[in-house]
Design an enzyme around this catalytic site. Structure first.
Site, PDB file in Angstrom:
ATOM      1  N   LYS A  97       0.803  -1.236   0.000  1.00 20.53           N
ATOM      2  CA  LYS A  97       0.000   0.000   0.000  1.00 20.53           C
ATOM      3  C   LYS A  97       0.833   1.282   0.000  1.00 20.53           C
ATOM      4  CE  LYS A  97      -3.964  -1.997   2.406  1.00 20.53           C
ATOM      5  NZ  LYS A  97      -4.936  -1.864   3.490  1.00 20.53           N
ATOM      6  N   ASN A 182       0.127   3.973  21.006  1.00 17.05           N
ATOM      7  CA  ASN A 182       0.930   2.951  20.319  1.00 17.05           C
ATOM      8  C   ASN A 182       2.028   2.447  21.243  1.00 17.05           C
ATOM      9  OD1 ASN A 182       1.391   1.451  17.913  1.00 17.05           O
ATOM     10  ND2 ASN A 182       3.256   2.631  17.571  1.00 17.05           N
ATOM     11  N   THR A 184       5.154   1.845  20.309  1.00 15.69           N
ATOM     12  CA  THR A 184       6.333   2.681  20.032  1.00 15.69           C
ATOM     13  C   THR A 184       5.856   4.123  19.875  1.00 15.69           C
ATOM     14  OG1 THR A 184       7.161   0.786  18.799  1.00 15.69           O
ATOM     15  CG2 THR A 184       8.392   2.853  18.559  1.00 15.69           C
TER      16      THR A 184
END
Ligand code: NDP
Length: 311
Positions: A97, A182, A184
């Site tokens: 993508k 998240n 990270t």
């Protein structure tokens, strides 16, 4: 639905770039490109919708949707071959993508904002890229929960391609408060930067997973756009137990149908939904771009459910 065509092609077979060298010219071909792609539900989903379109417009009886395993280092070469062969439309799934945005012309602003495209439309000079995941997610959430996304405070889990598209979709829908979470933390910067380019954008907070999820009101929606949950033994990416029981929980993962996150939400009495609707609605918009007709999401959903039962 398994289609065996006169030419000997099958919508069930995984094709490769070499199969394009003697691809038959008759009919209109569409395909999903991924690596791996074996378990993609897109061929049965699209072929069911195409069969339905063909009941009122005969041209669609010559349309078939296939699947191709294309490694990322051959995507550029493959797109040139698909174009030469005349494929009218392509879907891109993992891992193509983002890379594809460098190889096509940009068909809509959402591709630049999300940095990804999942739908390519044939034009005489090459493929044009679209991102129907944004529409797919918004439609799925609004349909599954019978709500307007803009009325919700959203906690978005994840910072990959799907999370970035989801953050843009939330902003475009008019969400006022968005918490980005998240594992990270530094990866959330890219999402915050793309949101800054929007005229209409929510107030954004960030937080690290796992950890307490901040919220300011009861009209909450949690969206899981991490890949944690894809394996049946995966734990949930976040703990929902501190959130109000009215919280809606949407997981982009559809296989397995009930992730640990959805199971916890259900146990806490929260309305939950998986990513099947998103898969269907992104596919519906892709087919609309290629066919300029309105395909039936109902037929697509039926085909996806049938295909999942046969896996
Ligand atoms: P990426 O690989 O780009 O991103 C993965 C994300 O998951 C990152 O935020 C990563 O965190 C997080 N993650 C991975 N492993 C763990 C772990 N062990 N603990 C905590 N966090 C973890 O994937 P995508 O953005 O492309 O896709 C994300 C999900 O969305 C996938 O499950 C995919 O199947 C689904 N999806 C569904 C669609 C649908 O139509 N229903 C459409 C598109 C995607 P970190 O940054 O810390 O590594």
């Amino acid at each position: 639905m398994k289609l065996i065509l006169k030419s000997g092609l099958s919508s069930d077979t995984v094709y490769t770039i070499d199969d394009l060298d003697d691809w038959p010219v008759e009919g209109t071909s569409l395909a999903v490109l991924g690596h791996p792609v074996k378990h993609s539900l897109s061929p049965p989903m699209h072929n069911a919708a195409i069969a339905e379109l063909a009941t009122t417009d005969k041209q669609f009886s010559a349309w078939t949707y296939y699947k191709f395993d294309i490694p990322p280092d051959r995507l550029e070469e493959a797109l040139a071959k698909f174009h030469k062969t005349g494929f009218r439309g392509l879907n891109l799934t993992v891992p193509h993508k983002v890379l594809a945005t460098e190889l096509v012309t940009i068909g809509e602003n959402e591709v630049e904002l999300s940095g990804a495209c999942n739908t390519l439309l044939y034009t005489a000079s090459g493929y044009e890229g679209y991102n129907t995941d944004l529409y797919g997610m918004t439609q799925a959430i609004e349909t599954d929960f019978s709500i307007r996304l803009k009325d919700k405070e959203v906690i978005l889990l994840g910072a990959g391609g799907a999370a970035r598209a989801a953050a843009i979709a939330c902003s475009k829908a008019g969400v006022q408060r968005l918490t980005l979470a998240n594992r990270t933390l530094s990866k959330l910067d890219t999402i915050a930067t793309s949101l800054n380019r929007l005229e209409q954008r929510p107030t954004v907070k960030t937080c690290q997973l796992p950890g307490e999820l901040p919220f300011t009101c009861d009209d909450l929606l949690v969206i899981n756009a991490t890949s944690l949950g894809l394996r049946p033994e995966d734990p949930a990416p976040a703990d929902l137990s501190q959130l109000p029981s009215s919280t809606l929980v949407f997981d982009m993962i559809y296989n397995p149908a009930r992730t640990a996150l959805l199971k916890q939400g259900e146990a806490l009495g929260m309305p939950v939904s998986n990513g099947i609707g998103m898969l269907v609605f992104q596919g519906e918009r892709s087919l609309r771009i290629w066919s300029r007709k309105d395909p039936s999401p109902h037929e697509m959903l039926k085909a996806v459910r049938a295909a999942m039962n046969s896996i």
